[in-house]
Design an enzyme around this catalytic site. Structure first.
Site, PDB file in Angstrom:
ATOM      1  N   GLY A  53       0.819  -1.196  -0.115  1.00  0.00           N
ATOM      2  CA  GLY A  53      -0.077   0.008   0.035  1.00  0.00           C
ATOM      3  C   GLY A  53       0.714   1.035  -0.015  1.00  0.00           C
ATOM      4  O   GLY A  53       0.371   2.326  -0.513  1.00  0.00           O
ATOM      5  N   GLU A  89       1.672   1.830  -3.526  1.00  0.00           N
ATOM      6  CA  GLU A  89       0.247   2.270  -4.109  1.00  0.00           C
ATOM      7  C   GLU A  89       0.061   3.723  -3.809  1.00  0.00           C
ATOM      8  O   GLU A  89      -0.306   4.335  -4.829  1.00  0.00           O
ATOM      9  CB  GLU A  89      -0.793   1.189  -3.760  1.00  0.00           C
ATOM     10  CG  GLU A  89      -0.489  -0.238  -4.256  1.00  0.00           C
ATOM     11  CD  GLU A  89      -1.372  -0.876  -3.893  1.00  0.00           C
ATOM     12  OE1 GLU A  89      -2.292  -1.600  -4.607  1.00  0.00           O
ATOM     13  OE2 GLU A  89      -1.562  -1.251  -2.532  1.00  0.00           O
TER      14      GLU A  89
END
Length: 257
Positions: free
Chosen positions: A108, A111
């Site tokens: 994450g 991301e």
């Protein structure tokens, strides 16, 4: 805000991820990022956004403990969709967002960084999507954004192997813009933010909008919109100031109008 501390100074809003020990990207932290965007979006005194991590990492990934509290696949899908919306908002934001990455940007964390417009990294930083090691897949659009930056083959290798790449490799592969020694990356990121803050907010916003068209693959639609925006920007006060400053050989003073 509990895990994202931010402050505005000289047209730059700087946010610091502070969720020890690894700056795990839990859903509450993602919503704080969204709150940061809310706070600065209409603020004329903010022209550039910069985000970096406190301590040893940018963000070493999602909060795995949070996963254990999710009871159904449908609930997990909703959690992923909320994160995707925030990162899509970052990507389409009308002001430049710079990620300054040191230590690690994994899962994450990567991301989130891929949702930013520019990524400066430390040479030894680790960037990757290790979700397959947990029997999972990326949930915040990592599987879709990564191939845009590095191409299908390299994205497949990174995703399927779960092996991270270094900051230097990230630059070579097109995932990051520039790499620096770890003790310099934040300073260099701030210098870039200052440079961008001196540009016309009118033309910067227009340029970011036009860059979005380049991702659709419709070249004709993009160039038609470019011509329209060129005319809109040309009659702005900032354009008049920029042209006058160039002729008079001085630094322009852009007002964002």
């Amino acid at each position: 805000m509990s895990f994202l501390k931010w402050e505005n100074d000289q047209y730059i809003s700087t946010a610091v991820i502070n969720r020890p020990p690894a700056n795990a990207l839990a859903s509450d932290l993602i919503m704080e990022v969204n709150g940061w965007l809310d706070a600065v979006e209409q603020d004329e005194n903010v022209r550039v956004l910069l985000i970096h991590g406190e301590g040893r990492f940018f963000s070493a990934g999602a909060d795995i403990k949070e996963f254990t509290q999710v009871e159904s696949g449908a609930e997990f899908s909703k959690l992923a969709a909320r994160g995707q919306k925030v990162f899509e908002r970052m990507e389409a934001f009308s002001k430049p967002i710079i990620a300054s990455i040191h230590g690690a940007a994994l899962g994450g964390g990567l991301e989130l960084a891929m949702g930013c417009h520019i990524r400066y990294v430390s040479e030894t930083a680790k960037l990757g999507l290790p979700e397959l090691q947990l029997g999972l897949v990326p949930g915040f659009a990592g599987s879709q954004r990564l191939p845009r930056f590095v191409g299908f083959a390299k994205a497949a290798e990174m995703l399927l192997s779960s092996d991270p790449i270094t900051g230097e490799e990230a630059v070579q592969w097109g995932l990051a813009n520039k790499a620096f020694p770890e003790d310099e990356v934040l300073e260099k990121s701030k210098a870039l933010a200052s440079k961008l803050a001196g540009k016309s907010p009118v033309s910067v916003k227009a340029a970011l909008e036009l860059l979005q068209y380049s991702k659709t693959g419709d070249f004709h639609e993009g160039v038609v919109r470019e011509a329209d925006i060129f005319g809109e920007v040309f009659v702005s006060e900032d354009a008049k100031e920029g042209i006058s400053a160039f002729i008079e050989k001085r630094q322009p003073e852009f007002k964002g109008r």
